[in-house]
Design a protein around this motif. Sequence first.
Motif, mmCIF file in Angstrom:
data_model
loop_
_atom_site.group_PDB
_atom_site.id
_atom_site.type_symbol
_atom_site.label_atom_id
_atom_site.label_comp_id
_atom_site.label_asym_id
_atom_site.label_seq_id
_atom_site.Cartn_x
_atom_site.Cartn_y
_atom_site.Cartn_z
ATOM 1 N N LEU A 1 4.227 18.587 -0.615
ATOM 2 C CA LEU A 1 4.160 17.273 0.013
ATOM 3 C C LEU A 1 3.672 17.460 1.442
ATOM 4 C CD1 LEU A 1 4.680 14.211 0.199
ATOM 5 C CD2 LEU A 1 7.048 14.752 0.843
ATOM 6 N N ASP A 2 2.467 16.985 1.711
ATOM 7 C CA ASP A 2 1.923 16.994 3.068
ATOM 8 C C ASP A 2 2.209 15.622 3.662
ATOM 9 O OD1 ASP A 2 0.848 19.611 2.969
ATOM 10 O OD2 ASP A 2 -0.846 18.867 1.810
ATOM 11 N N VAL A 3 3.088 15.572 4.648
ATOM 12 C CA VAL A 3 3.517 14.294 5.216
ATOM 13 C C VAL A 3 2.324 13.505 5.745
ATOM 14 C CG1 VAL A 3 5.040 13.169 6.883
ATOM 15 C CG2 VAL A 3 5.761 15.293 5.786
ATOM 16 N N ARG A 4 1.291 14.193 6.226
ATOM 17 C CA ARG A 4 0.117 13.515 6.779
ATOM 18 C C ARG A 4 -0.597 12.659 5.734
ATOM 19 N NH1 ARG A 4 -4.120 15.768 4.766
ATOM 20 N NH2 ARG A 4 -3.948 17.874 4.018
ATOM 21 N N THR A 5 -0.338 12.884 4.442
ATOM 22 C CA THR A 5 -1.000 12.110 3.398
ATOM 23 C C THR A 5 -0.271 10.794 3.096
ATOM 24 O OG1 THR A 5 0.178 13.215 1.587
ATOM 25 C CG2 THR A 5 -1.917 14.199 2.320
ATOM 26 N N LEU A 6 0.925 10.621 3.664
ATOM 27 C CA LEU A 6 1.628 9.356 3.476
ATOM 28 C C LEU A 6 0.936 8.279 4.305
ATOM 29 C CD1 LEU A 6 5.325 10.616 3.659
ATOM 30 C CD2 LEU A 6 4.036 9.968 1.615
ATOM 31 N N PRO A 7 0.896 7.042 3.816
ATOM 32 C CA PRO A 7 0.208 5.985 4.565
ATOM 33 C C PRO A 7 0.818 5.779 5.953
ATOM 34 C CG PRO A 7 0.777 5.251 2.353
ATOM 35 C CD PRO A 7 1.458 6.575 2.566
ATOM 36 N N PRO A 8 -0.025 5.765 6.980
ATOM 37 C CA PRO A 8 0.481 5.586 8.345
ATOM 38 C C PRO A 8 1.330 4.326 8.515
ATOM 39 C CG PRO A 8 -1.851 6.152 8.385
ATOM 40 C CD PRO A 8 -1.479 5.933 6.954
ATOM 41 N N GLU A 9 0.950 3.248 7.821
ATOM 42 C CA GLU A 9 1.713 2.005 7.982
ATOM 43 C C GLU A 9 3.158 2.157 7.500
ATOM 44 O OE1 GLU A 9 -0.472 1.621 4.005
ATOM 45 O OE2 GLU A 9 -1.023 2.299 6.012
ATOM 46 N N ALA A 10 3.369 2.998 6.497
ATOM 47 C CA ALA A 10 4.731 3.213 6.002
ATOM 48 C C ALA A 10 5.572 3.957 7.029
ATOM 49 C CB ALA A 10 4.703 3.985 4.691
ATOM 50 N N LEU A 11 4.963 4.964 7.673
ATOM 51 C CA LEU A 11 5.678 5.759 8.660
ATOM 52 C C LEU A 11 5.837 5.021 9.991
ATOM 53 C CD1 LEU A 11 4.007 9.204 7.952
ATOM 54 C CD2 LEU A 11 6.348 8.564 7.415
ATOM 55 N N LEU A 12 4.757 4.414 10.463
ATOM 56 C CA LEU A 12 4.781 3.771 11.770
ATOM 57 C C LEU A 12 5.660 2.528 11.831
ATOM 58 C CD1 LEU A 12 1.027 4.110 12.781
ATOM 59 C CD2 LEU A 12 2.970 5.397 13.676
ATOM 60 N N HIS A 13 5.714 1.807 10.722
ATOM 61 C CA HIS A 13 6.479 0.561 10.702
ATOM 62 C C HIS A 13 7.836 0.725 10.014
ATOM 63 C CE1 HIS A 13 3.017 -1.427 12.335
ATOM 64 N NE2 HIS A 13 2.271 -1.015 11.327
ATOM 65 N N ALA A 14 8.220 1.980 9.802
ATOM 66 C CA ALA A 14 9.510 2.270 9.157
ATOM 67 C C ALA A 14 9.710 1.394 7.926
ATOM 68 C CB ALA A 14 10.653 2.099 10.143
ATOM 69 N N ASP A 15 8.697 1.420 7.065
ATOM 70 C CA ASP A 15 8.716 0.602 5.852
ATOM 71 C C ASP A 15 9.419 1.360 4.729
ATOM 72 O OD1 ASP A 15 8.263 -1.041 3.703
ATOM 73 O OD2 ASP A 15 6.098 -1.199 4.003
ATOM 74 N N PHE A 16 10.731 1.192 4.666
ATOM 75 C CA PHE A 16 11.539 1.885 3.660
ATOM 76 C C PHE A 16 11.136 1.495 2.245
ATOM 77 C CE2 PHE A 16 14.166 1.600 7.455
ATOM 78 C CZ PHE A 16 14.574 2.906 7.607
ATOM 79 N N GLY A 17 10.623 0.279 2.071
ATOM 80 C CA GLY A 17 10.278 -0.215 0.749
ATOM 81 C C GLY A 17 8.865 0.105 0.308
ATOM 82 N N HIS A 18 8.076 0.734 1.167
ATOM 83 C CA HIS A 18 6.703 1.072 0.807
ATOM 84 C C HIS A 18 6.725 2.003 -0.407
ATOM 85 C CE1 HIS A 18 2.631 2.612 1.038
ATOM 86 N NE2 HIS A 18 2.347 1.629 1.891
ATOM 87 N N PRO A 19 5.852 1.770 -1.398
ATOM 88 C CA PRO A 19 5.841 2.617 -2.605
ATOM 89 C C PRO A 19 5.687 4.111 -2.305
ATOM 90 C CG PRO A 19 4.456 0.686 -2.932
ATOM 91 C CD PRO A 19 4.890 0.666 -1.487
ATOM 92 N N ALA A 20 4.894 4.458 -1.304
ATOM 93 C CA ALA A 20 4.720 5.875 -0.960
ATOM 94 C C ALA A 20 6.019 6.475 -0.434
ATOM 95 C CB ALA A 20 3.604 6.045 0.063
ATOM 96 N N MET A 21 6.776 5.687 0.322
ATOM 97 C CA MET A 21 8.063 6.180 0.826
ATOM 98 C C MET A 21 9.065 6.307 -0.316
ATOM 99 S SD MET A 21 7.617 7.082 3.824
ATOM 100 C CE MET A 21 9.275 7.697 3.842
ATOM 101 N N ALA A 22 9.023 5.379 -1.246
ATOM 102 C CA ALA A 22 9.909 5.458 -2.408
ATOM 103 C C ALA A 22 9.592 6.712 -3.226
ATOM 104 C CB ALA A 22 9.777 4.200 -3.264
#
Length: 185
Positions: free
Chosen positions: A38-59
């Motif tokens: 898992l390369d964290v840099r591949t997660l969508p920036p909007e999920a990380l920057l906006h603390a989007d716990f419900g974003h599918p990538a974060m799930a």
Amino acid sequence: MATILSVSGSPSATSRTGRLLRHLDQRLTVQGHEVIPLDVRTLPPEALLHADFGHPAMARAAALFEQAEGVVIGTPVYKAAYSGLLKALLDLLPQYALVGKTVLPLATGGSTAHVLAIDYALRPVLASMGPAHITPGWFTLDKDITVGDDGTLTVAPGSAEALLQVTDQFSAALGGRTTLLAATG
């Protein structure tokens, strides 16, 4: 054997940290483990920057942590701390995302002045997430990691031996086969 999540907290696609992790992933695979990178840099920036716990990538990322029995966390060290990208991920995971897991912390950096970053910056955060065991980690100097023109990774002998030792201790803690170090066998 065990399922291992191998997490790179580097923001760079060509980082020594990520390459080192993928190199160690191969050793863990040979020892019988299933390794999921898992390369964290591949997660969508909007999920990380906006603390989007419900974003599918974060799930999906949270599910990977949940299914893993072991977690390797690798980060470059910036200003004596782990990467901000890794911090963003750890902040968004459930508080006890590491409960019952065995964790191997690894770090890379340009100066021996940052060697304690694992114990004083990363380990306390990981410990607060409830792992069953945090194995001894290792800090590798950037200058000890060389990437050839063909993409092959070479680690300086002293660092290579230490990395293999901590990787084998982690594998053994998960019930995996260990590979004898060339220097001892």
